[in-house]
Write a protein that holds these residues in place. Structure first.
Motif, PDB file in Angstrom:
ATOM      1  N   SER A  46      29.115  19.156 -20.351  1.00 32.73           N
ATOM      2  CA  SER A  46      29.131  18.671 -21.729  1.00 32.73           C
ATOM      3  C   SER A  46      28.917  17.167 -21.698  1.00 32.73           C
ATOM      4  CB  SER A  46      30.463  19.019 -22.400  1.00 32.73           C
ATOM      5  OG  SER A  46      30.502  18.500 -23.715  1.00 32.73           O
ATOM      6  N   ILE A  47      27.760  16.728 -22.189  1.00 30.38           N
ATOM      7  CA  ILE A  47      27.384  15.315 -22.071  1.00 30.38           C
ATOM      8  C   ILE A  47      26.988  14.781 -23.434  1.00 30.38           C
ATOM      9  CG2 ILE A  47      25.732  13.704 -21.035  1.00 30.38           C
ATOM     10  CD1 ILE A  47      25.581  15.577 -18.659  1.00 30.38           C
ATOM     11  N   ASP A  48      27.557  13.665 -23.815  1.00 32.62           N
ATOM     12  CA  ASP A  48      27.234  12.987 -25.070  1.00 32.62           C
ATOM     13  C   ASP A  48      26.259  11.855 -24.753  1.00 32.62           C
ATOM     14  OD1 ASP A  48      27.077  11.662 -27.464  1.00 32.62           O
ATOM     15  OD2 ASP A  48      29.224  11.642 -27.853  1.00 32.62           O
ATOM     16  N   SER A  49      24.996  12.023 -25.171  1.00 30.97           N
ATOM     17  CA  SER A  49      23.972  11.036 -24.840  1.00 30.97           C
ATOM     18  C   SER A  49      24.234   9.679 -25.474  1.00 30.97           C
ATOM     19  CB  SER A  49      22.591  11.551 -25.269  1.00 30.97           C
ATOM     20  OG  SER A  49      22.540  11.748 -26.670  1.00 30.97           O
ATOM     21  N   ARG A  50      25.104   9.625 -26.477  1.00 30.66           N
ATOM     22  CA  ARG A  50      25.406   8.340 -27.111  1.00 30.66           C
ATOM     23  C   ARG A  50      26.219   7.440 -26.194  1.00 30.66           C
ATOM     24  NH1 ARG A  50      28.415  10.434 -32.318  1.00 30.66           N
ATOM     25  NH2 ARG A  50      29.388  11.620 -30.629  1.00 30.66           N
ATOM     26  N   HIS A  51      26.934   8.038 -25.253  1.00 34.59           N
ATOM     27  CA  HIS A  51      27.808   7.264 -24.390  1.00 34.59           C
ATOM     28  C   HIS A  51      27.436   7.365 -22.916  1.00 34.59           C
ATOM     29  CE1 HIS A  51      30.326   8.439 -27.979  1.00 34.59           C
ATOM     30  NE2 HIS A  51      30.393   7.127 -28.032  1.00 34.59           N
ATOM     31  N   THR A  52      26.359   8.088 -22.611  1.00 37.61           N
ATOM     32  CA  THR A  52      25.947   8.272 -21.225  1.00 37.61           C
ATOM     33  C   THR A  52      24.689   7.470 -20.950  1.00 37.61           C
ATOM     34  OG1 THR A  52      26.843  10.529 -21.251  1.00 37.61           O
ATOM     35  CG2 THR A  52      25.331   9.963 -19.473  1.00 37.61           C
ATOM     36  N   THR A  53      24.777   6.518 -20.044  1.00 41.19           N
ATOM     37  CA  THR A  53      23.643   5.641 -19.750  1.00 41.19           C
ATOM     38  C   THR A  53      22.960   5.988 -18.435  1.00 41.19           C
ATOM     39  OG1 THR A  53      25.114   4.027 -18.698  1.00 41.19           O
ATOM     40  CG2 THR A  53      24.637   3.725 -21.047  1.00 41.19           C
ATOM     41  N   GLN A  54      23.541   6.923 -17.660  1.00 43.26           N
ATOM     42  CA  GLN A  54      22.936   7.354 -16.413  1.00 43.26           C
ATOM     43  C   GLN A  54      23.048   8.868 -16.304  1.00 43.26           C
ATOM     44  OE1 GLN A  54      23.939   5.251 -12.799  1.00 43.26           O
ATOM     45  NE2 GLN A  54      24.587   3.437 -13.927  1.00 43.26           N
ATOM     46  N   ASN A  55      22.031   9.478 -15.740  1.00 42.36           N
ATOM     47  CA  ASN A  55      22.038  10.922 -15.538  1.00 42.36           C
ATOM     48  C   ASN A  55      23.058  11.277 -14.456  1.00 42.36           C
ATOM     49  OD1 ASN A  55      21.481  13.613 -14.906  1.00 42.36           O
ATOM     50  ND2 ASN A  55      19.317  13.396 -15.380  1.00 42.36           N
ATOM     51  N   PRO A  56      24.135  11.963 -14.808  1.00 40.21           N
ATOM     52  CA  PRO A  56      25.186  12.236 -13.815  1.00 40.21           C
ATOM     53  C   PRO A  56      24.757  13.179 -12.702  1.00 40.21           C
ATOM     54  CG  PRO A  56      25.621  13.424 -15.848  1.00 40.21           C
ATOM     55  CD  PRO A  56      24.479  12.502 -16.141  1.00 40.21           C
ATOM     56  N   LEU A  57      23.708  13.974 -12.917  1.00 42.96           N
ATOM     57  CA  LEU A  57      23.278  14.931 -11.899  1.00 42.96           C
ATOM     58  C   LEU A  57      22.700  14.238 -10.670  1.00 42.96           C
ATOM     59  CD1 LEU A  57      21.664  17.749 -14.074  1.00 42.96           C
ATOM     60  CD2 LEU A  57      23.990  17.579 -13.200  1.00 42.96           C
ATOM     61  N   TYR A  58      22.278  12.978 -10.827  1.00 46.25           N
ATOM     62  CA  TYR A  58      21.757  12.247  -9.676  1.00 46.25           C
ATOM     63  C   TYR A  58      22.849  11.944  -8.649  1.00 46.25           C
ATOM     64  CZ  TYR A  58      17.312  11.483 -12.096  1.00 46.25           C
ATOM     65  OH  TYR A  58      16.107  11.652 -12.734  1.00 46.25           O
ATOM     66  N   GLN A  59      24.117  12.087  -9.046  1.00 41.38           N
ATOM     67  CA  GLN A  59      25.205  11.812  -8.107  1.00 41.38           C
ATOM     68  C   GLN A  59      25.125  12.721  -6.880  1.00 41.38           C
ATOM     69  OE1 GLN A  59      27.463   9.335  -8.349  1.00 41.38           O
ATOM     70  NE2 GLN A  59      26.383   8.656 -10.188  1.00 41.38           N
ATOM     71  N   ALA A  60      24.590  13.927  -7.083  1.00 46.33           N
ATOM     72  CA  ALA A  60      24.507  14.867  -5.967  1.00 46.33           C
ATOM     73  C   ALA A  60      23.577  14.355  -4.872  1.00 46.33           C
ATOM     74  CB  ALA A  60      24.037  16.232  -6.462  1.00 46.33           C
ATOM     75  N   PHE A  61      22.552  13.569  -5.247  1.00 46.38           N
ATOM     76  CA  PHE A  61      21.609  13.054  -4.256  1.00 46.38           C
ATOM     77  C   PHE A  61      22.228  11.947  -3.410  1.00 46.38           C
ATOM     78  CE2 PHE A  61      18.830  14.993  -7.377  1.00 46.38           C
ATOM     79  CZ  PHE A  61      17.865  15.602  -6.592  1.00 46.38           C
ATOM     80  N   LEU A  62      23.307  11.354  -3.893  1.00 44.55           N
ATOM     81  CA  LEU A  62      23.958  10.271  -3.159  1.00 44.55           C
ATOM     82  C   LEU A  62      24.981  10.787  -2.159  1.00 44.55           C
ATOM     83  CD1 LEU A  62      24.582   7.815  -6.143  1.00 44.55           C
ATOM     84  CD2 LEU A  62      22.685   7.806  -4.511  1.00 44.55           C
ATOM     85  N   ALA A  63      25.097  12.093  -2.041  1.00 44.92           N
ATOM     86  CA  ALA A  63      26.145  12.666  -1.192  1.00 44.92           C
ATOM     87  C   ALA A  63      25.572  13.574  -0.108  1.00 44.92           C
ATOM     88  CB  ALA A  63      27.135  13.451  -2.050  1.00 44.92           C
ATOM     89  N   LYS A  64      24.392  13.259   0.377  1.00 41.16           N
ATOM     90  CA  LYS A  64      23.779  14.080   1.421  1.00 41.16           C
ATOM     91  C   LYS A  64      24.438  13.778   2.761  1.00 41.16           C
ATOM     92  CE  LYS A  64      19.326  15.511   3.293  1.00 41.16           C
ATOM     93  NZ  LYS A  64      17.865  15.327   3.249  1.00 41.16           N
ATOM     94  N   SER A  65      24.699  14.811   3.530  1.00 41.36           N
ATOM     95  CA  SER A  65      25.369  14.636   4.810  1.00 41.36           C
ATOM     96  C   SER A  65      24.421  14.040   5.852  1.00 41.36           C
ATOM     97  CB  SER A  65      25.916  15.974   5.311  1.00 41.36           C
ATOM     98  OG  SER A  65      24.840  16.861   5.577  1.00 41.36           O
ATOM     99  N   PHE A  66      24.984  13.525   6.914  1.00 37.66           N
ATOM    100  CA  PHE A  66      24.213  12.896   7.983  1.00 37.66           C
ATOM    101  C   PHE A  66      24.990  13.044   9.278  1.00 37.66           C
ATOM    102  CE2 PHE A  66      26.454   9.900   5.246  1.00 37.66           C
ATOM    103  CZ  PHE A  66      27.453   9.467   6.101  1.00 37.66           C
ATOM    104  N   THR A  67      24.310  12.871  10.395  1.00 33.31           N
ATOM    105  CA  THR A  67      24.980  12.936  11.691  1.00 33.31           C
ATOM    106  C   THR A  67      25.562  11.573  12.047  1.00 33.31           C
ATOM    107  OG1 THR A  67      23.000  12.344  12.944  1.00 33.31           O
ATOM    108  CG2 THR A  67      23.318  14.678  12.427  1.00 33.31           C
ATOM    109  N   ASP A  68      26.442  11.558  13.034  1.00 31.91           N
ATOM    110  CA  ASP A  68      27.042  10.297  13.473  1.00 31.91           C
ATOM    111  C   ASP A  68      25.975   9.333  14.004  1.00 31.91           C
ATOM    112  OD1 ASP A  68      29.471  11.311  12.790  1.00 31.91           O
ATOM    113  OD2 ASP A  68      30.014  11.940  14.817  1.00 31.91           O
ATOM    114  N   ILE A  69      25.010   9.884  14.731  1.00 32.28           N
ATOM    115  CA  ILE A  69      23.953   9.027  15.291  1.00 32.28           C
ATOM    116  C   ILE A  69      23.090   8.451  14.185  1.00 32.28           C
ATOM    117  CG2 ILE A  69      21.853   9.050  16.686  1.00 32.28           C
ATOM    118  CD1 ILE A  69      23.180  10.940  18.596  1.00 32.28           C
ATOM    119  N   ASP A  70      22.771   9.262  13.153  1.00 37.48           N
ATOM    120  CA  ASP A  70      21.936   8.795  12.041  1.00 37.48           C
ATOM    121  C   ASP A  70      22.549   7.576  11.363  1.00 37.48           C
ATOM    122  OD1 ASP A  70      19.750  10.445  12.145  1.00 37.48           O
ATOM    123  OD2 ASP A  70      20.659  12.015  10.925  1.00 37.48           O
ATOM    124  N   ILE A  71      23.797   7.679  10.951  1.00 34.58           N
ATOM    125  CA  ILE A  71      24.406   6.592  10.201  1.00 34.58           C
ATOM    126  C   ILE A  71      24.664   5.384  11.094  1.00 34.58           C
ATOM    127  CG2 ILE A  71      26.779   7.397  10.533  1.00 34.58           C
ATOM    128  CD1 ILE A  71      25.246   5.854   7.338  1.00 34.58           C
TER     129      ILE A  71
END
Length: 411
Positions: A68-93
């Motif tokens: 439930s999202i009110d576009s009047r008060h939402t300035t960023q697409n919240p679904l993009y948060q999932a892209f910021l949480a991709k896993s990685f290996t210890d060597i990668d990071i």
């Protein structure tokens, strides 16, 4: 296995978010992929991204969770948060920070061996039990970052030397980035840049705010690459627990202005026709070889667009349906006529007199136009469809509405 917030397979979380949170028609009891414990882990993971936007309803079938999202008060697409949480290996990071630390100065170049020496002497030597990184891994990571544009490689004699790419100053265009993040087809790129610039608020708000397309960003990117390189693709689609493959020549991406849904128009090699395919139904895209038919099929699609109101078309059996209707508007309702002109798409508008105008169009499917034509109810003076079945149904719907509200009328 313990619950983790990071995502290893984005396609898995994408399917889950679409079925349970975007469409909102599934409950915990409908989860049949794995155990209910897996459902609870996925739910907690998604709640960590979207807890401020979640609502639920209780029914006899169970608890249904939705966004439930009110576009009047939402300035960023919240679904993009999932892209910021991709896993990685210890060597990668670890290697990520090592390389960017060593190549911090864009003016300084190092060869592969020099970079490895610095990693061994300045970084790994600081730990009692260091994480060992071999030469092949460093070379692979440098190649990956070169392809991404983070690092620039140059030939020095017989060896490659590397230096960090210059940083672009984006501070003067943050409004453009904010707009692109919300409205761009691959807006996740703009969202990343917003985080880079630490932009929290946007000057833009939208009356019609469609966010679900964010979950299709990876698939959209692959399709855009295929179109740019004129390649064929293999679309993986799951339907009723069955894996279906489509071998297609992708031609264009269409986006609905009514619901934000994204479609791929492509030539189906087996059925020898151009059709539209909903992007949210696609599970995975595989790029194949370049197609010698791309330009020819793209021209064919352009010719078909002259009679496409929405996403329905026919490339092998062209049968057009004629649509025509007159509307009346008062002297002070010039905006009605202007709206008709603005929204006519592939149709034609003729003004008959001061208060009457007629719309005409030849389309592949009259049904696609019905929702739009309904918005002119009570102004329509005359209606004429070549598809009599659709016209009769339209008139029957009007008559049923008159009877429902007991207002009388002649459809």
């Amino acid at each position: 296995m313990a619950y983790q917030e990071l995502i290893k397979n984005f396609e898995k979380i994408r399917t889950y978010m679409i079925d349970f949170y975007v469409y909102g028609f599934k409950s915990r009891q409908d989860f049949d992929q794995k155990s209910l414990r897996s459902y609870d882990n996925e739910r907690r993971r998604i709640e960590s991204y979207l807890k401020d936007y979640m609502q639920f309803t209780q029914s006899e079938e169970g608890k249904n969770v939705f966004l439930s999202i009110d576009s009047r008060h939402t300035t960023q697409n919240p679904l993009y948060q999932a892209f910021l949480a991709k896993s990685f290996t210890d060597i990668d990071i670890t290697l990520h920070f090592y390389l960017l630390d060593i190549l911090y100065d864009p003016e300084q170049c190092y060869t592969l061996n020099e970079i490895i020496d610095q990693i061994d002497q300045d970084h790994l030597s600081c730990f009692v039990d260091p994480l060992m990184i071999d030469k092949a891994t460093v070379r692979k990571k440098l190649k990956e970052y070169t392809q991404l544009g983070l690092i620039v490689s140059e030939k020095t004699g017989k060896q490659l030397s590397y230096h960090r790419a210059d940083t672009l100053d984006l501070s003067s265009c943050h409004d453009a980035i904010c707009f692109f993040a919300q409205m761009g087809m691959v807006g996740v790129i703009g969202n990343y840049l917003m985080h880079q610039l630490s932009v929290q608020d946007s000057i833009f708000t939208f009356k019609h705010y469609y966010i679900a397309h964010a979950l299709d960003s990876e698939i959209l990117y692959q399709l855009l690459c295929a179109i740019q390189e004129k390649r064929e693709v293999r679309i993986h689609h799951k339907q009723h627990q069955k894996n279906i493959l489509w071998d297609l020549i992708p031609l264009k991406i269409f986006v609905s202005t009514q619901n934000g849904r994204q479609y791929l128009f492509a030539y189906h090699k087996h059925y020898h026709r151009i059709s539209s395919y909903r992007m949210d139904y696609m599970d995975h895209v595989t790029l194949l070889e370049p197609s010698s038919q791309f330009d020819k099929k793209r021209e064919l699609l352009s010719s078909l667009q002259k009679h496409m109101w929405g996403v329905r078309c026919s490339s092998h059996n062209i049968h057009l349906e004629h649509v025509e209707f007159q509307i009346y508007f008062s002297d002070y309702e010039e905006f009605i006529y202007q709206r008709l002109v603005r929204e006519k798409r592939i149709g034609e508008v003729e003004r008959l007199d001061k208060n009457t105008a007629v719309f005409r169009a030849d389309v592949f499917d009259t049904n696609e136009m019905i929702p739009w034509i309904r918005t002119f109810i009570c102004r329509i003076k005359q209606l004429d469809f070549s598809n009599r079945t659709v016209e009769n149904q339209f008139r029957a719907d009007l008559k049923a509405m008159y009877e429902l509200y007991d207002i009388g009328g002649d459809a």
